[in-house]
Design an enzyme around this catalytic site. Sequence first.
Site, PDB file in Angstrom:
ATOM      1  N   GLU A 177       0.808  -1.228   0.000  1.00  0.00           N
ATOM      2  CA  GLU A 177       0.000   0.000   0.000  1.00  0.00           C
ATOM      3  C   GLU A 177       0.842   1.280   0.000  1.00  0.00           C
ATOM      4  O   GLU A 177       0.697   2.143   0.869  1.00  0.00           O
ATOM      5  CB  GLU A 177      -0.964  -0.020   1.199  1.00  0.00           C
ATOM      6  CG  GLU A 177      -1.897  -1.221   1.149  1.00  0.00           C
ATOM      7  CD  GLU A 177      -2.791  -1.382   2.379  1.00  0.00           C
ATOM      8  OE1 GLU A 177      -2.823  -0.462   3.208  1.00  0.00           O
ATOM      9  OE2 GLU A 177      -3.452  -2.424   2.477  1.00  0.00           O
ATOM     10  N   ASN A 218       2.271  -5.006  -3.271  1.00  0.00           N
ATOM     11  CA  ASN A 218       0.894  -5.387  -2.938  1.00  0.00           C
ATOM     12  C   ASN A 218       0.068  -4.137  -2.620  1.00  0.00           C
ATOM     13  O   ASN A 218       0.481  -3.307  -1.813  1.00  0.00           O
ATOM     14  CB  ASN A 218       0.938  -6.308  -1.696  1.00  0.00           C
ATOM     15  CG  ASN A 218      -0.387  -6.960  -1.380  1.00  0.00           C
ATOM     16  OD1 ASN A 218      -1.032  -7.536  -2.278  1.00  0.00           O
ATOM     17  ND2 ASN A 218      -0.809  -6.907  -0.137  1.00  0.00           N
ATOM     18  N   HIS A 254     -10.206  -6.449  -2.573  1.00  0.00           N
ATOM     19  CA  HIS A 254     -11.308  -6.253  -1.630  1.00  0.00           C
ATOM     20  C   HIS A 254     -12.437  -5.548  -2.387  1.00  0.00           C
ATOM     21  O   HIS A 254     -12.270  -4.410  -2.842  1.00  0.00           O
ATOM     22  CB  HIS A 254     -10.867  -5.363  -0.460  1.00  0.00           C
ATOM     23  CG  HIS A 254      -9.774  -5.961   0.374  1.00  0.00           C
ATOM     24  ND1 HIS A 254      -9.946  -7.108   1.117  1.00  0.00           N
ATOM     25  CD2 HIS A 254      -8.485  -5.574   0.583  1.00  0.00           C
ATOM     26  CE1 HIS A 254      -8.834  -7.395   1.763  1.00  0.00           C
ATOM     27  NE2 HIS A 254      -7.924  -6.486   1.450  1.00  0.00           N
ATOM     28  N   GLU A 288      -5.760 -10.808  -1.211  1.00  0.00           N
ATOM     29  CA  GLU A 288      -6.613 -10.632  -0.021  1.00  0.00           C
ATOM     30  C   GLU A 288      -8.085 -10.617  -0.416  1.00  0.00           C
ATOM     31  O   GLU A 288      -8.880  -9.812   0.085  1.00  0.00           O
ATOM     32  CB  GLU A 288      -6.256  -9.315   0.702  1.00  0.00           C
ATOM     33  CG  GLU A 288      -4.798  -9.181   1.065  1.00  0.00           C
ATOM     34  CD  GLU A 288      -4.449  -7.863   1.744  1.00  0.00           C
ATOM     35  OE1 GLU A 288      -5.369  -7.150   2.188  1.00  0.00           O
ATOM     36  OE2 GLU A 288      -3.254  -7.556   1.833  1.00  0.00           O
ATOM     37  N   ASP A 290     -11.865 -10.644  -0.940  1.00  0.00           N
ATOM     38  CA  ASP A 290     -13.175 -10.802  -0.294  1.00  0.00           C
ATOM     39  C   ASP A 290     -14.163  -9.907  -1.039  1.00  0.00           C
ATOM     40  O   ASP A 290     -13.786  -8.940  -1.689  1.00  0.00           O
ATOM     41  CB  ASP A 290     -13.172 -10.517   1.221  1.00  0.00           C
ATOM     42  CG  ASP A 290     -12.438  -9.256   1.645  1.00  0.00           C
ATOM     43  OD1 ASP A 290     -12.447  -8.270   0.882  1.00  0.00           O
ATOM     44  OD2 ASP A 290     -11.868  -9.242   2.751  1.00  0.00           O
TER      45      ASP A 290
END
Length: 370
Positions: A177, A218, A254, A288, A290
């Site tokens: 990030e 990432n 996400h 990650e 979701d």
Amino acid sequence: MRLSPPLAAVCLGLVVACGGSDSVTASGIKSCAEDPTQALCKVMPPATDSGLRYYVSRTSRSMGTALDVTFGTSTAYDALVAREFNLVTAGNAQKWQTIHPSRSVYNFVRGDQMLEFAQANGMKMRGHTLAWQNQNPIWLMSGQWTADTLQKVLQDHIATVVAHYKGTIYAWDVVNEALNADGTLAATIWSNTLGKGYIETAFRAARAADPATLLFYNDYSLEFPGVKQDAAFALVQDIKTRGVPIDGVGFQAHFQINADGSGVPSRASLVSTFQRFAGLGVKIHLTELDVRIRAPGATSAEIAAQAQGYTDIVAACYAVPACEAITVWGVTDTESWIPNAFPGYGNALLFDGSLTRKATYGAVRAGIGG
Ligand code: 9MR
């Protein structure tokens, strides 16, 4: 469970100055070497043709999950992980705050437990993460650093952590990030003092410590065409052009389903995004994943859009050869970070709190082609 030689040889558990002799015991947490009777040290039942892992094993790709506090507390949970996945990431256990709690102390115990479990069950492990703004220890955040001293702290941390896991971790999220939503460099402890150059420093330190592990940049919201994706593309292109060691881009993935069912880019858009980055010669991992929906109160249309989103994401990855791994960010909805971070949203993962497969599970399997 035997540790692989590099791990056993370096430093197991909580140690003062990794590799030193004054090892101390972490309260309540034991490695498998210290207590092999713990459920999490056992080899779990093999994957059967009903598990995601079976379908993934017919491809050359990996399907993973993040492990956190629930891991090791229930044999049923651990067995599910080994049945359904062939890749794990430590959700929190390898972040600075946990793994480097004071300047001269490293705590590898929980991360080592997860690695031992992965090794015992024929799974790979991703490392997460080596340079980030969040979940850093107070000694780091409140330290009075010059550029020289902070650079040395970063290099020492990466050298120690990556060396501890040398030869055992499949891929590391080296820098996490680094970019804001508008594509500018995020203000972090690293960038504030070291400028953009900290990114290169981190990658070079990781490569020096383990020549074989895959090194990833990432970040979140890279799945959507726009200024942030463009900035990440330029960042990776630049560091690759200059010969900085980088092997892949982690798309955190996400997603949120909106009331009109939108939220996940179309399959074609995702394919084109993944191809764009693959064109730089890097691997792609969805790190990650979701897909959250309103909870409670999601309509059947929103639930259907969520399932379709999962299928599209997985199918898009599988359509691009460079997209080699997908990790969902947790096993069950009850342990997911979503309800805390996004009140009113949840039910974002593949299993409910009773370890029952949800419609999202079937959607992922459909995306794999199972
Ligand atoms: O899943 C993690 C959660 O348990 C922590 O409370 C949270 C704190 O920042 O971090 C979560 O994981 C994050 C990941 O490390 C990086 N990308 C965003 C994830 C969700 O916040």
